[in-house]
Each structure stands twice: as C-alpha cells, then as structure tokens.
Design an enzyme around this catalytic site. Sequence first.
Site: not given
Ligand code: NAI
Length: 480
Positions: A12-13, A38, A158, A272-273
């Site tokens: 997402v980020g 990463r 979304f 997510c789901f």
């Molecule tokens: P992800 O696991 O790919 O990315 C999260 C990142 O946050 C990781 O790279 C991790 O190293 C980093 N992180 C964790 N704690 C940290 C900290 N304290 N400081 C710095 N970095 C830190 O997760 P993803 O898929 O991007 O999901 C993130 C959020 O977005 C979740 O809450 C998810 O439910 C939500 N989301 C995800 C979607 C998807 O399709 N993957 C769509 C919409 C929402």
Amino acid sequence: MVKICCIGAGYVGGPTMAVIALKCPSIEVAVVDISVTRIAAWNSDQLPIYEPGLDDVVKQCRGKNLFFSTDVEKHVCEADIIFVSVNTPTKTRGLGAGKAADLTYWESAARMIADVSKSDKIVVEKSTVPVKTAEAIEKILTHNSKGINYQILSNPEFLAEGTAIEDLFSPDRVLIGGRETPEGRKAVQALKAVYANWVPEDRIITTNLWSAELSKLAANAFLAQRISSVNAISALCEATGANVAEVAYAVGKDSRIGPKFLNASVGFGGSCFQKDILNLVYICECNGLPEVANYWKQVIKINDYQKSRFVNRVVASMFNTVSGKKIAVLGFAFKKDTGDTRETPAIDVCKGLLGDKAKISIYDPQVTEDQIQRDLAMNKFDWDHPIHLQPMSPTAVKEVSVTWDAYEATKGAHGVCILTEWDEFKKLDFAKIYDNMQKPAFIFDGRNVVDPEKLREIGFIVYSIGKPLDPWLKDMPAVA
Ligand code: NAI
C-alpha cells in the site's frame, strides 16, 4: 513545499506514495521502512513488489520528489503529513488471538512519531485498523506530545493488488475521516487538497473518524461476502447440474446486484479479506453483538469449506488417494498480476494434498521457490508479520518442487490444479501437456480459466468449479 512521509513501504505505502508524488510535483514524498532490504529494493531496478504500471511511475519520480529511506526518524521529523501504512496482522497470541488486529507495529510507529516530532503533524491512518484506533493513537500522541498538536485522520486505502496503479489513478472514491472540530476539519481539508490534484471533488468523501475506519472493514466484508455467496452456490450447482457461470451471469444482470465479483473459485485469498473480517467479528463480539459476529464469520467458513471441498474433489477423483502421485499446481499467487501469496488458497490446497502424501510441482510466473517454501512451512497468521521479523528460511518441504515452466511442472503428473487465473494459463498447449502426463490425466480448474469441453476432447478428465460434473466425477464418492 508540503512534505509527506509514509511509514511502511509495502503493497500500500509504496504504490500510493508513488502516485501522490507523480500527481503532486510540488509535494516531497518520503517513504520509510525499518526493512533495509525492502528500501534497497525500492531504490533498485527490481522493485520489491510486482504491480503492473508501478515501475513507470516510480522511475518518473524517484530522486525528484519521491524518496525511499530507512532514516525513519529524520523524515518523520521533517514531514507535515505522516501516513502510517504499516501492517496490521491478526494477533497470533494472547487476548483476541486468531481474530483481533495486532496493533504492535502501529503503536510503535505512533510512539516513534511522538518521540521525534518537533512541529505540528497530521497523522493519517492508511493501514486498515479496528474502529476507534484513532482514539488510541490520539492518546499515545497527546500523552507524549511536548506541546505539539496532532490531528489524526482516517484515510483507508481501497486499491486492489494487481490493479493498484489503475485504482490509484482513478479511484471510485477517496475516503477521509476526521474529528468534527475546527482543527479536525482543517486537517481534512489539507489532505483533501492533496488528492484534489487528480481526483474529482465529488469522489472525495469526508466523514467522521469512526465511519471512515468502519467503512473499510465493511467494504472488505461485503466484497468477500459476494465471493462466498457465489462459491456457496457453486457447490449447489455441482450437485444439481446447474452451471455457476450461467447462474452468476443471470444474477449479476440485475442492476441492483451487478456483475462484478461474482466469479466462483477455489476461494478468496490476499492479506486483507480474512484478517479484516476476523477483525470485524472480534469488534462485534466486544460490542456484545454475537449474532452479527456469527453472520460475518460464516463468510470465512464458506471460504475454508470451498478450499477443503476442492482438495476432497481432487483426492476423491483420483481413486481416493494421491499418495506418491505427482500433482502439478499452476499458480500460487492469491490472484493474477501479483506475486503476493499472503493467505493464498494455494497454501491450504497444497497443505491438503501434502496431507494425503502427494508430491507437488508448482509453477507461478511471479512467485519464487523461497517464498513458496516459506509459505508452506509457516503457521496460520504468521505470514503477515514483517518478513524481517520472521524466523530464517524454514526447512524446505521435500515433497514440493518449484519450476519456472508450466510444461516442466506438469510433466509426468497425474493431475493438474489451476489455482491462480494467470492469463498465460489460457494459452497453454494442453495437448502437449496431456501427452506428457500419466493417464487418466486430470485437470482441476480452481479458477474456471480453461474450457472444460475442449480439454475433454483432448482426453482429460476435467473438474471446473460449479460446472456440470464430468461423468467420471459423478461416479466418485460424494465430497463434503
Ligand atoms: P506490508 O506488509 O506489505 O507493508 C507494511 C510495511 O510496514 C512493511 O514493509 C514493514 O516492514 C513496515 N513496518 C512495520 N512496522 C514499521 C515501523 N514501526 N516503522 C517503519 N516501517 C514499519 O503491508 P501492506 O499490504 O502494504 O498493508 C499495509 C496496511 O494496508 C494493512 O493494514 C493492510 O490491511 C492495509 N491494506 C492493504 C491492502 C493490500 O492490498 N495489500 C489494500 C488496502 C489496505
């Protein structure tokens, strides 16, 4: 120049910030993460995630107004708006284990923001969080504030993996929730101004904080519910001779229902789901609403049923045993156009087949052997904790091999399971595959990507979810 920092360079980020940087050249965007590998990948030619169109966007802005860094504190300190997009997995231990969201990563991000900030900040919840998380975050920030003013906004994402860039360029809606105070409204307007650079105003919805937080959980629950609904009907189709594709088409023609998200399959996956519905279930239980909790729990139960029904169908068709038989698995990602395997149904299907002692040969165009082995060795819910916090690569499952070619994977196999709807699977030379397989040769299509009639003409015994059964399968024991 407005400065944005995003904590969490994940699925997402990364894409979200890349699109903000592209559409807002006057904003400087820094994406930070504690994962050194990463961030190194985001700064290389081999981005850490596969997403159509993402490479182009990153190439256009990286080094200009888009930066990826591990210097979390510096960028947080300098930012006016901080997005928090860290993972919010399901708790694996303690209170609420197996259901509640684990906010460890979120809390540590919030505490770090409080520690390093020297100026007022808008903190944006981008991660999917339980309703009322903003209140907890507010408490952490204000109790450690040193006189700094924080405004918390909820701006759930979304986007869907596989179409993230398309979704971000042209979202159905952007949702921003904030406090209903003058400062809260001002913060909402500041974030709205960012999106207004490319999103039409009537697509930017503003609400109170709790509506925004809950809307994300509700949207995912509704989407997953559609899949479980059509999957439940697929089981009945197989029992009655109806064809789920025809039923879904007829049902979806009703404009009140609509045609999208009505494809029967081996089950939904993705990060997510399941996690978001479990989270919703837990919130309902905590609010004394067991009937509502049970209603949503059923969506997950049908999904689990669909996966085990598929495994049972494979085993039952092949004389009730797959012990020692080579089964080819085509597709491991949870859907096409992504390399993401989090909660992919392929994990449960492979584990089910391994439980019956099959030998599995897997091909997926975007998933590495290391990832597959890691997924198959991992416990439920462990996958969504950052990879760098996971144990070292577990011992490989020796009955599993991974190839980089569908023909290699299927050579000498007794059966083929199609578990991801990659377009390239439609174009395979199935006559060649058939020639190189053991006979009788079986195909179990968990995504309804192949034409069962054409494959039957070649000689295959074909199972397609929710389609009229092959005469062979009708004679096999009923599956539950
Ligand atoms: P992800 O696991 O790919 O990315 C999260 C990142 O946050 C990781 O790279 C991790 O190293 C980093 N992180 C964790 N704690 C940290 C900290 N304290 N400081 C710095 N970095 C830190 O997760 P993803 O898929 O991007 O999901 C993130 C959020 O977005 C979740 O809450 C998810 O439910 C939500 N989301 C995800 C979607 C998807 O399709 N993957 C769509 C919409 C929402």
